[in-house]
Design a protein around this motif. Structure first.
Motif, mmCIF file in Angstrom:
data_model
loop_
_atom_site.group_PDB
_atom_site.id
_atom_site.type_symbol
_atom_site.label_atom_id
_atom_site.label_comp_id
_atom_site.label_asym_id
_atom_site.label_seq_id
_atom_site.Cartn_x
_atom_site.Cartn_y
_atom_site.Cartn_z
ATOM 1 N N TRP A 1 -22.281 66.129 -36.447
ATOM 2 C CA TRP A 1 -20.822 66.042 -36.425
ATOM 3 C C TRP A 1 -20.279 65.784 -37.824
ATOM 4 C CZ3 TRP A 1 -20.656 61.907 -31.968
ATOM 5 C CH2 TRP A 1 -20.875 62.545 -30.746
ATOM 6 N N HIS A 2 -19.137 66.365 -38.129
ATOM 7 C CA HIS A 2 -18.376 66.000 -39.317
ATOM 8 C C HIS A 2 -17.216 65.124 -38.863
ATOM 9 C CE1 HIS A 2 -19.896 69.727 -41.741
ATOM 10 N NE2 HIS A 2 -20.804 68.782 -41.595
ATOM 11 N N THR A 3 -17.283 63.872 -39.240
ATOM 12 C CA THR A 3 -16.253 62.915 -38.847
ATOM 13 C C THR A 3 -15.283 62.723 -40.010
ATOM 14 O OG1 THR A 3 -17.754 61.128 -39.494
ATOM 15 C CG2 THR A 3 -17.730 61.761 -37.183
ATOM 16 N N GLY A 4 -14.609 63.806 -40.367
ATOM 17 C CA GLY A 4 -13.683 63.793 -41.480
ATOM 18 C C GLY A 4 -14.350 64.185 -42.792
ATOM 19 N N GLN A 5 -13.608 63.969 -43.865
ATOM 20 C CA GLN A 5 -14.083 64.298 -45.204
ATOM 21 C C GLN A 5 -13.796 63.145 -46.159
ATOM 22 O OE1 GLN A 5 -11.844 68.102 -45.731
ATOM 23 N NE2 GLN A 5 -13.865 68.980 -46.118
ATOM 24 N N VAL A 6 -14.489 63.168 -47.283
ATOM 25 C CA VAL A 6 -14.237 62.201 -48.339
ATOM 26 C C VAL A 6 -13.941 62.967 -49.629
ATOM 27 C CG1 VAL A 6 -16.699 61.990 -48.969
ATOM 28 C CG2 VAL A 6 -15.108 60.120 -49.492
ATOM 29 N N ASP B 1 -25.005 56.427 -37.880
ATOM 30 C CA ASP B 1 -23.794 56.222 -38.668
ATOM 31 C C ASP B 1 -22.555 56.477 -37.826
ATOM 32 O OD1 ASP B 1 -25.187 55.358 -40.896
ATOM 33 O OD2 ASP B 1 -25.281 57.336 -41.812
ATOM 34 N N THR B 2 -21.389 56.076 -38.360
ATOM 35 C CA THR B 2 -20.185 56.074 -37.522
ATOM 36 C C THR B 2 -18.984 56.760 -38.156
ATOM 37 O OG1 THR B 2 -19.507 53.876 -38.340
ATOM 38 C CG2 THR B 2 -20.918 53.951 -36.372
ATOM 39 N N GLY B 3 -19.157 57.362 -39.338
ATOM 40 C CA GLY B 3 -18.055 58.113 -39.931
ATOM 41 C C GLY B 3 -16.808 57.273 -40.168
ATOM 42 N N SER C 1 -13.054 61.714 -34.927
ATOM 43 C CA SER C 1 -13.674 60.393 -35.031
ATOM 44 C C SER C 1 -14.843 60.307 -34.056
ATOM 45 C CB SER C 1 -12.661 59.285 -34.718
ATOM 46 O OG SER C 1 -12.390 59.228 -33.323
ATOM 47 N N VAL C 2 -15.760 59.399 -34.315
ATOM 48 C CA VAL C 2 -16.892 59.205 -33.411
ATOM 49 C C VAL C 2 -16.405 58.846 -32.011
ATOM 50 C CG1 VAL C 2 -18.721 57.548 -32.880
ATOM 51 C CG2 VAL C 2 -18.712 58.702 -35.074
ATOM 52 N N VAL D 1 -17.394 51.585 -31.779
ATOM 53 C CA VAL D 1 -18.571 51.687 -30.899
ATOM 54 C C VAL D 1 -19.229 50.317 -30.748
ATOM 55 C CG1 VAL D 1 -19.027 54.136 -31.265
ATOM 56 C CG2 VAL D 1 -19.984 52.461 -32.866
ATOM 57 N N ALA D 2 -18.435 49.278 -30.862
ATOM 58 C CA ALA D 2 -18.955 47.903 -30.872
ATOM 59 C C ALA D 2 -19.613 47.501 -29.565
ATOM 60 C CB ALA D 2 -17.841 46.924 -31.222
ATOM 61 N N ASP D 3 -19.340 48.240 -28.479
ATOM 62 C CA ASP D 3 -19.927 47.889 -27.179
ATOM 63 C C ASP D 3 -21.270 48.569 -26.931
ATOM 64 O OD1 ASP D 3 -17.768 46.275 -26.532
ATOM 65 O OD2 ASP D 3 -16.646 47.908 -25.603
#
Length: 270
Positions: free
Chosen positions: A9-14, A62-64, A94-95, A128-130
């Motif tokens: 997955w691409h969770t956005g860009q930097v 990882d979580t993006g 987003s994730v 995704v804390a749960d």
């Protein structure tokens, strides 16, 4: 044989200076910051995360970017960091949104594996804390509590646990963590870019897929021997990059993927 399906997955860009991705020789003392550097040297690169459907459970690597990057990126990153780079997160990327689209709840995730704790890898962890287990290397965890380059507010109140390095049959130091204790999914200790950086090594029906995180920023990194622009230990970073290059040559290596490689498209690796 334990095999897995990997969702890239691409969770956005930097948006970073090219010197952050690819170390360069210059008069500038810190070119990776982008300070006093031309916009022609800036690059958009993907921020990747990976969902692994493993026979023994669901694993997120990882979580993006967090969705706060859409509304208030300067607050989310902090003023100083936001002067060095920024990011973008389109709707649906987003994730949390990716998981929801697949009908997966956070509590269904068996492991969230954090390769390291730099912002573009841990930004979305609160979403995704749960998950049942959220873990990272203990060396990385301790470094993140005291060293520069980390934004602790991103994981505040998130139950992150750590693992100790153990002997494994892979990696530049043959150290890491056998996630399911069956040789099918490893966190491989590949330090240099950060103190506790780990790559993920995943077994598929056709062979190994190496998710190399930030050992290098693209295939160019190991093909042309270009280290990341930010390293806390240059000798370790070189040793890790050398190992990735040699692992790629193995007959049982299907693919090596760097987290920020613009040439890597979203895909499912079966």
């Amino acid at each position: 044989m334990m095999t897995s399906k990997i969702h890239v997955w691409h969770t956005g860009q930097v948006y970073i200076d090219q010197a952050m991705a690819f170390q360069e020789k210059t008069w500038h003392p810190m070119p990776y910051t982008g300070w006093f550097r031309s916009s022609t040297k800036k690059r958009w690169m993907p921020v990747s995360a990976y969902l692994i459907e493993h026979p023994k459970g669901l694993v997120l690597i990882d979580t993006g970017w967090h969705e706060d990057m859409r509304t208030n990126p300067k607050k989310h990153l902090g003023w100083l960091t936001s002067t060095m780079f920024t990011g973008t997160l389109p709707e649906g990327q987003s994730v949390a949104e990716r998981l929801q689209a697949k009908g997966i709840q956070n509590k269904d995730i068996d492991y969230v594996l954090l390769t390291h704790l730099h912002s573009d890898h841990v930004s979305g962890v609160k979403q995704v804390a749960d998950a049942k287990h959220i873990i990272t290397n203990e060396l990385e965890w301790h470094a993140a509590q005291k060293d520069a380059g980390y934004i602790k507010s991103m994981w505040e109140s998130v139950p992150i646990n750590t693992f100790q390095l153990q002997e494994i049959p892979h990696g530049p130091y043959q150290l890491g963590y056998d996630v399911f204790q069956d040789g099918s999914l490893y966190m491989v200790y590949t330090p240099g870019h950060s103190k506790g950086l780990c790559s993920a090594l995943v077994q598929t029906t056709k062979g190994w897929v190496l998710l190399a995180s930030d050992v290098g920023y693209s295939e160019r990194s190991w093909e042309q021997n270009v280290l990341p622009g930010v390293t806390i230990d240059k000798a370790a970073a070189q040793k890790s990059l050398d190992w990735v290059r040699e692992f790629r040559k193995r007959e049982d290596c299907v693919q090596v993927i760097a987290n920020h490689d613009p040439s890597i498209n979203e895909q499912v690796i079966e």
